[in-house]
Design a protein around this motif. Structure first.
Motif, mmCIF file in Angstrom:
data_model
loop_
_atom_site.group_PDB
_atom_site.id
_atom_site.type_symbol
_atom_site.label_atom_id
_atom_site.label_comp_id
_atom_site.label_asym_id
_atom_site.label_seq_id
_atom_site.Cartn_x
_atom_site.Cartn_y
_atom_site.Cartn_z
ATOM 1 N N PHE A 13 57.736 125.449 59.305
ATOM 2 C CA PHE A 13 57.763 124.057 58.839
ATOM 3 C C PHE A 13 58.641 123.946 57.609
ATOM 4 O O PHE A 13 58.822 124.925 56.873
ATOM 5 N N THR A 17 56.302 127.302 55.629
ATOM 6 C CA THR A 17 55.127 127.852 56.328
ATOM 7 C C THR A 17 55.520 128.316 57.730
ATOM 8 O O THR A 17 56.043 127.535 58.529
ATOM 9 N N ALA A 19 54.250 128.943 61.020
ATOM 10 C CA ALA A 19 53.041 128.620 61.789
ATOM 11 C C ALA A 19 52.932 129.493 63.034
ATOM 12 O O ALA A 19 51.832 129.774 63.514
ATOM 13 N N PRO A 38 41.388 131.732 64.468
ATOM 14 C CA PRO A 38 40.884 131.089 63.253
ATOM 15 C C PRO A 38 41.728 129.882 62.872
ATOM 16 O O PRO A 38 42.852 129.724 63.358
ATOM 17 N N SER A 39 41.203 129.057 62.004
ATOM 18 C CA SER A 39 41.926 127.899 61.499
ATOM 19 C C SER A 39 43.254 128.352 60.886
ATOM 20 O O SER A 39 43.309 129.358 60.183
ATOM 21 N N GLY A 40 44.319 127.647 61.192
ATOM 22 C CA GLY A 40 45.621 127.937 60.592
ATOM 23 C C GLY A 40 46.466 128.956 61.335
ATOM 24 O O GLY A 40 47.548 129.318 60.870
ATOM 25 N N CYS A 41 46.015 129.431 62.513
ATOM 26 C CA CYS A 41 46.776 130.472 63.221
ATOM 27 C C CYS A 41 47.883 129.885 64.095
ATOM 28 O O CYS A 41 48.619 130.634 64.738
ATOM 29 N N GLY A 42 47.977 128.554 64.140
ATOM 30 C CA GLY A 42 49.094 127.955 64.877
ATOM 31 C C GLY A 42 48.730 127.403 66.248
ATOM 32 O O GLY A 42 49.612 127.037 67.026
ATOM 33 N N LYS A 43 47.432 127.308 66.549
ATOM 34 C CA LYS A 43 46.997 126.826 67.868
ATOM 35 C C LYS A 43 47.479 125.396 68.127
ATOM 36 O O LYS A 43 48.058 125.116 69.174
ATOM 37 N N SER A 44 47.201 124.514 67.160
ATOM 38 C CA SER A 44 47.595 123.109 67.343
ATOM 39 C C SER A 44 49.110 122.974 67.398
ATOM 40 O O SER A 44 49.639 122.188 68.184
ATOM 41 N N THR A 45 49.788 123.745 66.566
ATOM 42 C CA THR A 45 51.254 123.689 66.549
ATOM 43 C C THR A 45 51.804 124.074 67.919
ATOM 44 O O THR A 45 52.691 123.395 68.454
#
Ligand code: ADP
Ligand code: ADP
Length: 225
Positions: A13, A17, A19, A38-45
């Motif tokens: 990004f 960052t 991602a 875990p949160s922040g590992c790039g799943k949503s991205t």
């Protein structure tokens, strides 16, 4: 040929960052893959890039051999926030994509009614979203996504805002629909129980950096037996 082909995809990004790093994933027809991490590992991205809502910094994403360049009706999305149109009824929400396709009103209603029944909302066709519980709103969002007959269903923590009992019901509903209709599903979650209950493959990601660490077959649950 895989239905979805993610090849060496990285995402950095603005601001720096990282991602996602050099991520490969092949999704076969009828796969129901849960992406766990875990949160922040790039799943949503990752999911947003498959949806065409964001683009990779490097690498390629192809759906049926065609590069993804933006959103399209061939991908059905269900998010954690229900994203229903508040001014439309359940029936009108589910009809939305069908109308865009130019289907007659009678045909729209027939198709929509079938999916509304499938998600257990028969009798609620004329309710507005605000008159429904969270679980019922998410059932509506699922019916709307399925009614468009997408090539792949993309789900980002869709049951994350629901209470425990409703979550389990929704997991069983989705698993049952997948078994009955053999849809192809990519489902993001940070909940281990959810990830191993549903689907046939679990892809596990790490946040340091955003990367797939393993891709495992899981035994299929048969909630109705
Ligand atoms: P997850 O879905 O696994 O929780 P995300 O894909 O949301 O992870 O985020 C991965 C990383 O990228 C996180 O460090 C997050 O803060 C960062 N990130 C996500 N979206 C943006 C954005 N639009 N701008 C900058 N950083 C972002
Ligand atoms: P999730 O884990 O479900 O992705 P987040 O709270 O991480 O939820 O992200 C929600 C929204 O905020 C997304 O659109 C994401 O791209 C954006 N976002 C996440 N992290 C950052 C960040 N560090 N900077 C800018 N936008 C971000």
């Amino acid at each position: 040929m895989s239905i979805l082909d993610i090849t060496r995809v990285s995402k950095t990004f603005p601001g720096g960052t990282v991602a996602l790093q050099a991520t490969d994933l092949k999704v076969e027809e009828n796969d129901f893959i849960t992406i766990l991490g875990p949160s922040g590992c790039g799943k949503s991205t990752l999911l947003r890039m498959v949806a065409g809502l964001d683009s990779p910094t490097t690498g390629s994403i192809e759906l049926d051999g065609t590069p993804v360049t933006g959103p399209g009706a061939d991908r059905g999305m269900v998010f954690q926030s229900y994203t229903l149109f508040p001014w439309l009824t359940v029936l009108q929400n589910v009809c939305f994509g069908l109308r865009e396709k130019g289907m007659t009103l009678a045909d729209q209603h027939a198709v929509a009614a079938g999916f509304i029944a499938k998600v257990g909302l028969k009798g609620f066709e004329n309710h507005f979203p605000k008159q429904l519980s969270g679980g019922m709103q998410q059932r509506t969002a699922l019916a709307r996504a399925l009614a468009n007959d997408p090539r792949i269903l993309l789900m980002d923590e869709p049951f994350g805002a629901l209470d425990h009992q409703t979550r389990e019901l929704m997991q069983e509903l989705l698993q049952g629909i997948w078994e009955a209709e053999r849809k192809t599903v990519l489902f993001v979650t940070h909940d281990i129980d959810e990830a191993i209950f549903m689907g046939n493959r679990v892809v596990v990601m790490s946040a340091r950096p955003g990367r797939i660490k393993c891709d495992l077959p899981v035994a299929i649950s048969h909630p109705r037996h």
